[in-house]
Design a protein around this motif. Structure first.
Motif, PDB file in Angstrom:
ATOM      1  N   THR A 137      -1.031 -15.270  28.829  1.00 39.47           N
ATOM      2  CA  THR A 137      -1.710 -16.116  29.861  1.00 39.47           C
ATOM      3  C   THR A 137      -2.238 -15.174  30.951  1.00 39.47           C
ATOM      4  O   THR A 137      -2.988 -15.515  31.760  1.00 39.47           O
ATOM      5  N   THR A 147      -5.949 -23.260  27.401  1.00 38.87           N
ATOM      6  CA  THR A 147      -4.594 -23.323  27.987  1.00 38.87           C
ATOM      7  C   THR A 147      -3.858 -21.901  27.598  1.00 38.87           C
ATOM      8  O   THR A 147      -2.816 -21.705  28.372  1.00 38.87           O
ATOM      9  N   LEU A 166      -5.200 -19.012  27.496  1.00 35.90           N
ATOM     10  CA  LEU A 166      -5.815 -17.890  28.388  1.00 35.90           C
ATOM     11  C   LEU A 166      -6.257 -18.318  29.692  1.00 35.90           C
ATOM     12  O   LEU A 166      -7.575 -18.216  29.569  1.00 35.90           O
ATOM     13  N   PRO A 167      -5.502 -19.020  30.601  1.00 33.26           N
ATOM     14  CA  PRO A 167      -6.473 -19.570  31.375  1.00 33.26           C
ATOM     15  C   PRO A 167      -6.785 -19.029  32.445  1.00 33.26           C
ATOM     16  O   PRO A 167      -7.775 -19.459  33.370  1.00 33.26           O
TER      17      PRO A 167
END
Length: 586
Positions: A159, A181, A183-184
């Motif tokens: 993330t 979601t 790799l926001p």
């Protein structure tokens, strides 16, 4: 100036950071150059461009005394194997090994080092294999694995990633449905030139910080989703060369910072959404090779003053070319070929000042995937590094009529002009000799007439010319670049043309005066004819009314005139009677 790195460099035991990048180094680097640099923490060696002249020749079992946190080796021959002397560098945060000629897999020992990386860049090598999801990254990290042979599904590591470049590999399967979601924090995502299939996942709409989305050159299908109002900072959107269908969603008009919209080579249809007029900062609008219909919207010219590229080719647009396009003063590429456009070419196209300048390299570099254009008689793929050289107008394969505006001659930076396969008439403007940068001129399959202007001989950069299938006449000009244009097919279908390279010889003709071209002679002849017929008409009018008018107005003159005619007629009849009697004919 090129320099070799001396071996004595390795004796600098207190050296903490070395930056030898962006120079013209050459030679071989061995363990001796690095052996005593026990304090070294940052190492940067690189070339100005990927022209390898520095070779690393380090033994596979050598263990350096330093502990690096930063290594950057660019455009040097580090391979063919992944450098094993990095296996004890357990404190690395930044690894940049691009253009390093590594033809290997990423080894297990590297994947198991437990590194928490800030940057991983191994682009432009020949690395292969699958990439596991075990790599760890710190906050705000960047990954670039572009232009290798990696395969398998797209990896979703952390993330913490902000930029992810995986273009030009062999990744396959669908784009993970949870990418938004997983790799926001992504700001840049480039997964182009792979083998990805399926649809565009809706979770991409969760990438609210995204500025670059490039998913071109894959096998994606389905519609373009309606989630663009959630990505307000996006300025590059490239979905070209897929199998996307349906229409352009209205929500794309909510991306107010959008500069590059590239949707070419899909199966998209319908009319352009009016909401697109809100994208007033567009530099490139490329929707070519689709099935769009309707008229070319006038708001393209009214609302997009920064356009550098307008490419609408190979669609089903109808109607006239709107004169509002002439407001796009910065255009460098105008391609609206292979549509159903009719009417005249607006003369104001000659006011597009962008064709009097060149792209800046920065503008061109933003066009990530390059551009396919018709030039020099064939399809040419221009890379982003070449695109700044291009100035092109292509209006071919439409139903345009009328004459070619001579105003186009003011576009002196124009490199390609293609007006072929229309219904254009009249003459080739002699002013085209001013197009000093012109390399391609295609006027074939029209209804052009008259001679080929001798002024075209001054186009010294011209290397592709096609004037076939018109109604041109006279002698083909000679000299300069025309001496190299020896293919007779350039002129075929013009039955009244003669001279080299055709086999038809020209009749002898009066040579033009010095400094006078065919166009000048034709213009002078036309002027002389106007004066000649004017004086003849005036003389006839004056003589007719001077005689007939007086006879009508004066009865005495009229009676005298007809009596005179009767006497002359009687004398002629008597003379002829006597003459024929003597000859025995009566």
């Amino acid at each position: 100036m090129t320099r070799k790195i001396p071996v004595s460099f390795g004796e600098l035991v207190s050296l903490y950071a070395v930056d030898l990048s962006e120079n013209m180094w050459e030679g071989v680097i061995t363990e001796a150059h690095l052996k005593n640099l026990s304090s070294l923490r940052e190492l940067s060696i690189g070339q100005l461009r990927p022209n390898v002249s520095v070779v690393f020749n380090i033994s596979s079992d050598w263990m350096p005394s330093f502990k690096l946190v930063y290594i950057k080796i660019q455009a040097c021959q580090l391979g063919p194997n992944f450098p094993t002397w990095l296996r004890n560098q357990t404190e690395l945060k930044t690894i940049v090994l691009n253009y390093a000629r590594i033809t290997d897999v990423i080894p297990d020992w590297f994947l198991n080092m437990g590194l928490e990386l800030k940057e991983l860049d191994v682009a432009y090598n020949q690395l292969r294999g699958k990439i596991p999801n075990s790599l760890c990254f710190s906050s705000g990290s960047n990954v670039d694995l572009s232009s290798n042979f990696f395969e398998g599904p797209l990896p979703l590591w952390s993330t913490n990633l902000t930029t992810l470049y995986l273009r030009d590999n062999q990744f396959s399967g669908p784009i993970p449905s949870n990418i938004g979601t997983a790799l926001p924090s992504l700001t840049d995502l480039d997964i182009s030139k792979n083998k990805l299939n399926g649809t565009i996942p809706l979770s991409i709409g969760n990438l609210t910080e995204l500025t670059t989305l490039v998913i071109s050159n894959n096998r994606l299908s389905g519609n373009i989703p309606q989630f663009w109002e959630n990505i307000p900072m996006l300025y590059i959107l490239d979905m070209s060369n897929n199998s996307l269908s349906g229409t352009i969603p209205d929500s794309i008009g909510s991306i107010l910072f959008l500069k590059f919209l590239i949707l070419s080579s899909n199966n998209l249809s319908g009319e352009l959404p009016s909401s697109l007029r809100n994208c007033t900062r567009l530099n490139s609008l490329d929707i070519g090779d689709n099935q769009f219909s309707g008229k070319i919207p006038v708001w393209i010219g009214e609302n997009m003053p920064s356009l550098l590229i307008l490419r609408l080719r190979n669609n089903s647009f109808t109607g006239n070319i709107p004169s509002e396009i002439c407001r796009l003063s910065q255009l460098h590429i105008l391609d609206i070929s292979k549509n159903n456009l009719f009417g005249f070419i607006p003369p104001c196209v000659g006011n597009l000042s962008g064709f009097q300048t060149e792209f800046t390299s920065d503008d061109a570099a933003r066009y990530e995937g390059g551009l396919r254009l018709i030039a020099k008689g064939r399809i040419i793929q221009y890379s982003s590094s070449q695109l700044y050289l291009v100035n092109s107008i292509d209006l071919s394969s439409n139903d345009l009529s009328g004459e070619i505006p001579s105003e186009l001659a003011s576009l002196f930076r124009l490199g390609t002009l293609n007006l072929s396969m229309n219904h254009l008439g009249g003459r080739i403007p002699s002013a085209f000799g001013k197009l000093e940068s012109l390399e391609t001129l295609d006027l074939s399959k029209n209804q052009l007439s008259g001679p080929i202007p001798t002024t075209l001989v001054s186009l010294t950069f011209l290397n592709h010319l096609n004037l076939s299938y018109n109604k041109l006449s006279g002698k083909i000009p000679s000299g300069n670049q025309f001496q190299t244009l020896i293919d007779p097919s350039i002129y075929m279908g013009n039955n009244a043309l003669c001279g080299f390279p055709l086999l038809v010889e020209c009749d002898s003709e009066i040579p033009p005066l010095p400094g006078q071209n065919n166009g000048d002679i034709d213009d002078n002849n036309d002027l002389e004819k106007v004066w000649f017929f004017s004086f003849v008409g005036l003389g006839f009018f004056t003589g007719f009314w001077a005689i007939c008018g007086s006879l009508i107005l004066k009865k005495q003159w009229r009676d005298a005139y007809f009596q005179f005619v009767e006497r002359v007629t009687a004398r002629i009849c008597v003379y002829l009677h006597i003459k024929f009697s003597r000859m025995g004919l009566i």
